[in-house]
Design a protein around this motif. Structure first.
Motif, PDB file in Angstrom:
ATOM      1  N   VAL A 155      43.563  30.366  37.823  1.00  0.00           N
ATOM      2  CA  VAL A 155      43.058  30.972  36.583  1.00  0.00           C
ATOM      3  C   VAL A 155      44.031  31.997  35.994  1.00  0.00           C
ATOM      4  N   ALA A 156      45.278  31.970  36.426  1.00  0.00           N
ATOM      5  CA  ALA A 156      46.242  32.996  36.009  1.00  0.00           C
ATOM      6  C   ALA A 156      46.462  33.025  34.500  1.00  0.00           C
ATOM      7  N   ALA A 157      46.254  31.901  33.833  1.00  0.00           N
ATOM      8  CA  ALA A 157      46.511  31.842  32.389  1.00  0.00           C
ATOM      9  C   ALA A 157      45.509  32.652  31.584  1.00  0.00           C
ATOM     10  N   THR A 158      44.308  32.854  32.118  1.00  0.00           N
ATOM     11  CA  THR A 158      43.268  33.526  31.330  1.00  0.00           C
ATOM     12  C   THR A 158      42.636  34.730  32.015  1.00  0.00           C
ATOM     13  N   ALA A 159      42.644  34.799  33.341  1.00  0.00           N
ATOM     14  CA  ALA A 159      42.001  35.907  34.056  1.00  0.00           C
ATOM     15  C   ALA A 159      42.932  37.115  34.106  1.00  0.00           C
ATOM     16  N   SER A 160      42.341  38.286  34.233  1.00  0.00           N
ATOM     17  CA  SER A 160      43.136  39.506  34.349  1.00  0.00           C
ATOM     18  C   SER A 160      42.372  40.548  35.149  1.00  0.00           C
ATOM     19  N   ASP A 161      43.105  41.493  35.724  1.00  0.00           N
ATOM     20  CA  ASP A 161      42.466  42.553  36.495  1.00  0.00           C
ATOM     21  C   ASP A 161      41.499  43.356  35.629  1.00  0.00           C
ATOM     22  N   GLY A 162      41.942  43.724  34.429  1.00  0.00           N
ATOM     23  CA  GLY A 162      41.094  44.539  33.573  1.00  0.00           C
ATOM     24  C   GLY A 162      39.808  43.846  33.176  1.00  0.00           C
ATOM     25  N   ASP A 163      39.903  42.566  32.830  1.00  0.00           N
ATOM     26  CA  ASP A 163      38.713  41.812  32.440  1.00  0.00           C
ATOM     27  C   ASP A 163      37.762  41.668  33.617  1.00  0.00           C
ATOM     28  N   TYR A 164      38.313  41.360  34.784  1.00  0.00           N
ATOM     29  CA  TYR A 164      37.483  41.240  35.985  1.00  0.00           C
ATOM     30  C   TYR A 164      36.789  42.567  36.301  1.00  0.00           C
ATOM     31  N   CYS A 165      37.521  43.669  36.245  1.00  0.00           N
ATOM     32  CA  CYS A 165      36.924  44.968  36.569  1.00  0.00           C
ATOM     33  C   CYS A 165      35.855  45.384  35.571  1.00  0.00           C
ATOM     34  N   SER A 166      35.921  44.846  34.360  1.00  0.00           N
ATOM     35  CA  SER A 166      34.911  45.184  33.361  1.00  0.00           C
ATOM     36  C   SER A 166      33.543  44.589  33.709  1.00  0.00           C
ATOM     37  N   ARG A 167      33.499  43.649  34.660  1.00  0.00           N
ATOM     38  CA  ARG A 167      32.237  43.007  35.034  1.00  0.00           C
ATOM     39  C   ARG A 167      31.448  43.805  36.090  1.00  0.00           C
ATOM     40  N   HIS A 168      32.075  44.797  36.679  1.00  0.00           N
ATOM     41  CA  HIS A 168      31.397  45.591  37.704  1.00  0.00           C
ATOM     42  C   HIS A 168      30.439  46.593  37.074  1.00  0.00           C
ATOM     43  N   GLU A 169      29.434  46.991  37.852  1.00  0.00           N
ATOM     44  CA  GLU A 169      28.441  47.958  37.385  1.00  0.00           C
ATOM     45  C   GLU A 169      28.376  49.145  38.333  1.00  0.00           C
ATOM     46  N   LEU A 170      28.234  50.313  37.754  1.00  0.00           N
ATOM     47  CA  LEU A 170      28.115  51.539  38.528  1.00  0.00           C
ATOM     48  C   LEU A 170      26.690  51.687  39.055  1.00  0.00           C
ATOM     49  N   THR A 171      26.551  52.184  40.273  1.00  0.00           N
ATOM     50  CA  THR A 171      25.229  52.510  40.799  1.00  0.00           C
ATOM     51  C   THR A 171      24.692  53.739  40.069  1.00  0.00           C
ATOM     52  N   GLN A 172      23.432  53.671  39.690  1.00  0.00           N
ATOM     53  CA  GLN A 172      22.824  54.769  38.944  1.00  0.00           C
ATOM     54  C   GLN A 172      22.953  56.086  39.696  1.00  0.00           C
ATOM     55  N   ASP A 173      23.379  57.103  38.992  1.00  0.00           N
ATOM     56  CA  ASP A 173      23.491  58.485  39.483  1.00  0.00           C
ATOM     57  C   ASP A 173      24.645  58.703  40.460  1.00  0.00           C
ATOM     58  N   ALA A 174      25.529  57.719  40.647  1.00  0.00           N
ATOM     59  CA  ALA A 174      26.639  57.907  41.576  1.00  0.00           C
ATOM     60  C   ALA A 174      27.548  59.076  41.177  1.00  0.00           C
ATOM     61  N   PRO A 175      27.989  59.187  39.915  1.00  0.00           N
ATOM     62  CA  PRO A 175      28.858  60.324  39.564  1.00  0.00           C
ATOM     63  C   PRO A 175      28.175  61.670  39.777  1.00  0.00           C
TER      64      PRO A 175
END
Length: 216
Positions: free
Chosen positions: A68-88
């Motif tokens: 998938v190197a032609a279309t996938a990227s680290d930034g796009d993949y990382c944008s799919r993650h979700e933060l656990t509520q109240d973690a910060p």
């Protein structure tokens, strides 16, 4: 630091604790790869992911190996993650209470760095120990050694928060005080008879950690 005053630490897992998905391969990586036309099996994907998170291949090489190197990227993949509520808020509160957060995570360094920057966690965690830099993944005992060597850390006084009982058993064997944070992945990694303190939310974790601090 005042002479004679021992520093307090808490070690966090990232996936399944600070971030919502404990089973990050099934919950985030595989859906992302399928969107980009990857036809590799889950077992094949997991093996490539494991090699990447051990530092054997780069994230770019992972995308290439999975076609998938032609279309996938680290930034796009990382944008799919979700933060656990109240973690910060919990991380910030610990720092304000004089307790230093550390992170030990099975991840690739570029992904770990992008996620902590995206969610604004950098200022709250003193050190991020990432498996691809260490060359070992939890529950391998070698993964815990860099944390044990962190200046001022006393494992016997340090809570270790993870969503996988297998990782916590290894943490306890290394001398840490385990806390189980239940995630979507907890039941897939059982340790019969192992009964650490259990929390289900960041609010619950804060209550446990802050009450422990008051009673110390």
């Amino acid at each position: 630091m005042i002479a004679g005053v021992q520093r307090e630490f808490v070690v966090f897992d990232a996936m399944g604790v600070l971030y919502r998905h404990g089973n990050v391969v099934r919950g985030v990586l595989i859906p992302y790869l399928r969107e980009h036309g990857c036809t590799h099996t889950e077992a094949e994907i997991r093996e490539v992911y494991r090699r990447c998170t051990l530092g054997a291949i780069s994230t770019g090489e992972l995308w290439s190996a999975l076609g998938v190197a032609a279309t996938a990227s680290d930034g796009d993949y990382c944008s799919r993650h979700e933060l656990t509520q109240d973690a910060p808020e919990v991380l910030r509160g610990l720092g304000e209470a004089g307790i230093t957060p550390l992170v030990l995570t099975n991840d690739a360094v570029p992904w770990s760095e992008q996620l902590r920057l995206r969610f604004g966690l950098t200022a709250y965690v003193e050190t991020w120990f990432v498996s691809s830099a260490i060359g070992a993944r939890k529950p391998d005992p070698a993964a815990y050694r860099p944390v044990l060597a962190h200046p001022g850390l006393d494992a016997a006084r340090t809570r270790f928060v993870d969503d996988r009982p297998t990782n916590l058993m290894a943490a306890e064997a290394a001398g840490f005080r385990p806390v189980l944070f239940r995630s979507d992945d907890t039941d897939a990694h059982p340790e019969p008879g192992f009964q650490p303190p259990v929390v289900h939310t960041m609010t619950g974790l804060w209550k446990l950690l802050s009450s422990a601090g008051r009673s110390a």
